[in-house]
Design a protein around this motif. Sequence first.
Motif, PDB file in Angstrom:
ATOM      1  N   GLY A 179      -0.216  23.407  31.869  1.00  0.00           N
ATOM      2  CA  GLY A 179       0.218  22.297  31.314  1.00  0.00           C
ATOM      3  C   GLY A 179       1.396  21.883  31.554  1.00  0.00           C
ATOM      4  O   GLY A 179       2.246  22.761  32.182  1.00  0.00           O
ATOM      5  N   MET A 180       1.951  20.923  31.375  1.00  0.00           N
ATOM      6  CA  MET A 180       3.172  20.227  31.595  1.00  0.00           C
ATOM      7  C   MET A 180       3.379  20.169  33.172  1.00  0.00           C
ATOM      8  O   MET A 180       4.554  20.463  33.569  1.00  0.00           O
ATOM      9  N   ILE A 181       2.428  19.460  33.902  1.00  0.00           N
ATOM     10  CA  ILE A 181       2.565  19.543  35.120  1.00  0.00           C
ATOM     11  C   ILE A 181       2.300  18.316  35.659  1.00  0.00           C
ATOM     12  O   ILE A 181       1.301  17.513  35.792  1.00  0.00           O
ATOM     13  N   HIS A 182       3.338  17.681  36.483  1.00  0.00           N
ATOM     14  CA  HIS A 182       3.191  16.501  37.026  1.00  0.00           C
ATOM     15  C   HIS A 182       4.757  16.614  38.051  1.00  0.00           C
ATOM     16  O   HIS A 182       5.587  15.663  37.740  1.00  0.00           O
ATOM     17  N   PRO A 183       4.574  17.334  39.000  1.00  0.00           N
ATOM     18  CA  PRO A 183       5.809  17.844  39.694  1.00  0.00           C
ATOM     19  C   PRO A 183       6.385  16.650  40.753  1.00  0.00           C
ATOM     20  O   PRO A 183       5.482  16.009  41.186  1.00  0.00           O
ATOM     21  N   ILE A 220      -1.595  17.476  36.023  1.00  0.00           N
ATOM     22  CA  ILE A 220      -2.712  17.950  35.024  1.00  0.00           C
ATOM     23  C   ILE A 220      -2.359  16.811  33.672  1.00  0.00           C
ATOM     24  O   ILE A 220      -3.296  16.512  33.262  1.00  0.00           O
ATOM     25  N   ASP A 221      -1.137  16.656  33.513  1.00  0.00           N
ATOM     26  CA  ASP A 221      -0.897  15.656  32.348  1.00  0.00           C
ATOM     27  C   ASP A 221       0.122  14.653  32.314  1.00  0.00           C
ATOM     28  O   ASP A 221       0.597  13.947  31.287  1.00  0.00           O
ATOM     29  N   GLY A 222       0.833  14.515  33.592  1.00  0.00           N
ATOM     30  CA  GLY A 222       1.872  13.435  33.697  1.00  0.00           C
ATOM     31  C   GLY A 222       3.239  13.872  33.337  1.00  0.00           C
ATOM     32  O   GLY A 222       4.090  13.135  33.238  1.00  0.00           O
ATOM     33  N   VAL A 299      -5.174   7.688  40.588  1.00  0.00           N
ATOM     34  CA  VAL A 299      -6.457   8.127  40.116  1.00  0.00           C
ATOM     35  C   VAL A 299      -6.485   9.178  39.555  1.00  0.00           C
ATOM     36  O   VAL A 299      -7.017   9.412  38.408  1.00  0.00           O
ATOM     37  N   ILE A 300      -5.769  10.300  39.974  1.00  0.00           N
ATOM     38  CA  ILE A 300      -5.814  11.763  39.389  1.00  0.00           C
ATOM     39  C   ILE A 300      -5.046  11.740  37.828  1.00  0.00           C
ATOM     40  O   ILE A 300      -5.303  12.460  37.025  1.00  0.00           O
ATOM     41  N   CYS A 301      -4.133  10.972  38.013  1.00  0.00           N
ATOM     42  CA  CYS A 301      -3.243  10.679  36.729  1.00  0.00           C
ATOM     43  C   CYS A 301      -3.837   9.740  35.565  1.00  0.00           C
ATOM     44  O   CYS A 301      -3.421   9.920  34.309  1.00  0.00           O
ATOM     45  N   SER A 302      -4.866   9.108  35.733  1.00  0.00           N
ATOM     46  CA  SER A 302      -5.605   8.188  34.818  1.00  0.00           C
ATOM     47  C   SER A 302      -6.143   8.920  33.746  1.00  0.00           C
ATOM     48  O   SER A 302      -7.203   9.698  34.001  1.00  0.00           O
ATOM     49  N   SER A 303      -5.591   8.845  32.686  1.00  0.00           N
ATOM     50  CA  SER A 303      -6.357   9.272  31.349  1.00  0.00           C
ATOM     51  C   SER A 303      -7.745   9.003  31.194  1.00  0.00           C
ATOM     52  O   SER A 303      -8.675   9.792  30.844  1.00  0.00           O
TER      53      SER A 303
END
Length: 404
Positions: A179-183, A220-222, A299-303
Amino acid sequence: MEFTEGGVTAAQGFTAAGIYCGIRKNKSKSDLAMIYSSVPCTVSAVYTQNLVKGAPILVTRKNIADGKAQAVICNSGNANTCNADGEEKAQRMCEIAAKELGIAPQDVVVASTGVIGQVLPIEPIETAAPALVKALSPTGSEAAAKAIMTTDTEVKNMAVKLTIGGKTVKIGGIAKGSGMIHPNMATMLCFLTTDAAISTCALNAALKEAVHVSFNMVSIDGDTSTNDMTSILASGLAGNEEITGDGEDYRLFVKGLTVLCTALARKVAKDGEGATKLLVCRVTGGRSEKDARLVAKSVICSSLFKAAMFGADANWGRVLCAIGYADADVDVGTVDVAFESKAGRIEVCKNGAGIDFDEEEAKKILTQDEINVDVALNGGEFKASAFGCDLTYDYVKINGDYRT
């Protein structure tokens, strides 16, 4: 090139260990890891672009400014971030490791992961250091990988081997991240080792190339973490002629490093907090690499899209929506979309418009644990892939009581 056993200890000269020292309340989970090389190494690292940075990153940057390191020490359970004494504690971790190993403190890469804003207790680390060093083993990679995990549910421990200049070269890695992953540089924490002989300059370039298409394409979550770091130590013990710049040997090394980093990135994405599925958006036909990357990660980041994938709902409109706000140079009227998994493949959109498809067949495809979302932009020759996961009820549960 092939995958091999051993993780960070696959390469010649490296040992590793992981033990419980007392930072975590849960004594069943190890919380202190070490990687050690029998010889001084060439080193490179990339770090988070978050303006709030963990103290270990600041100390590691100073330590490896000379391009040399010989060990890594990392704790889990506490990020050592946003603490008044953070740098002092991170430096102390280096000193503790160095004393036990008989090396200089500036030759230690230090990292921490866990809760932000809680003071890191140094006493458990100092007390456990002799046992940690005693536990160092050429088969200790998995133990080290377990010791850096936080909310991870799967160990991320891999290695590859290839031939460079007639010599067998191995590259190994362990990673943590859920979690807390948007590098914007590397990802979470990843420690890499290799026995290739390679200069600091070439190693820096190789790491950035590999990270660009692997860890930097994970979300994972932006949320970009404060402690993201990927480092690599190169012992040179493989005996190949030193790689100093671009050329056949350099390209081979980059290929091997990229294969390993991509495999680890996929593991991180699949193990996202609460996730049930790995999502891979494969974009082709971009007018530039930047456009292809922007679309894939959007696309991958779209909730909304991630939630649809959790429900096995072939709501391709959410894919088009994400492409539309990606700030990429795209003609939406030429976009094709398809979903694919081991259960089959189904086209759902052609030239930016819906087409007839079997909803039940689509659902069967989307119930699998690995799903490819293929987006053909049909505007150029560039391509990119991004890695993520579905958004589930459990993600909220995990993060709703993370500290408790």
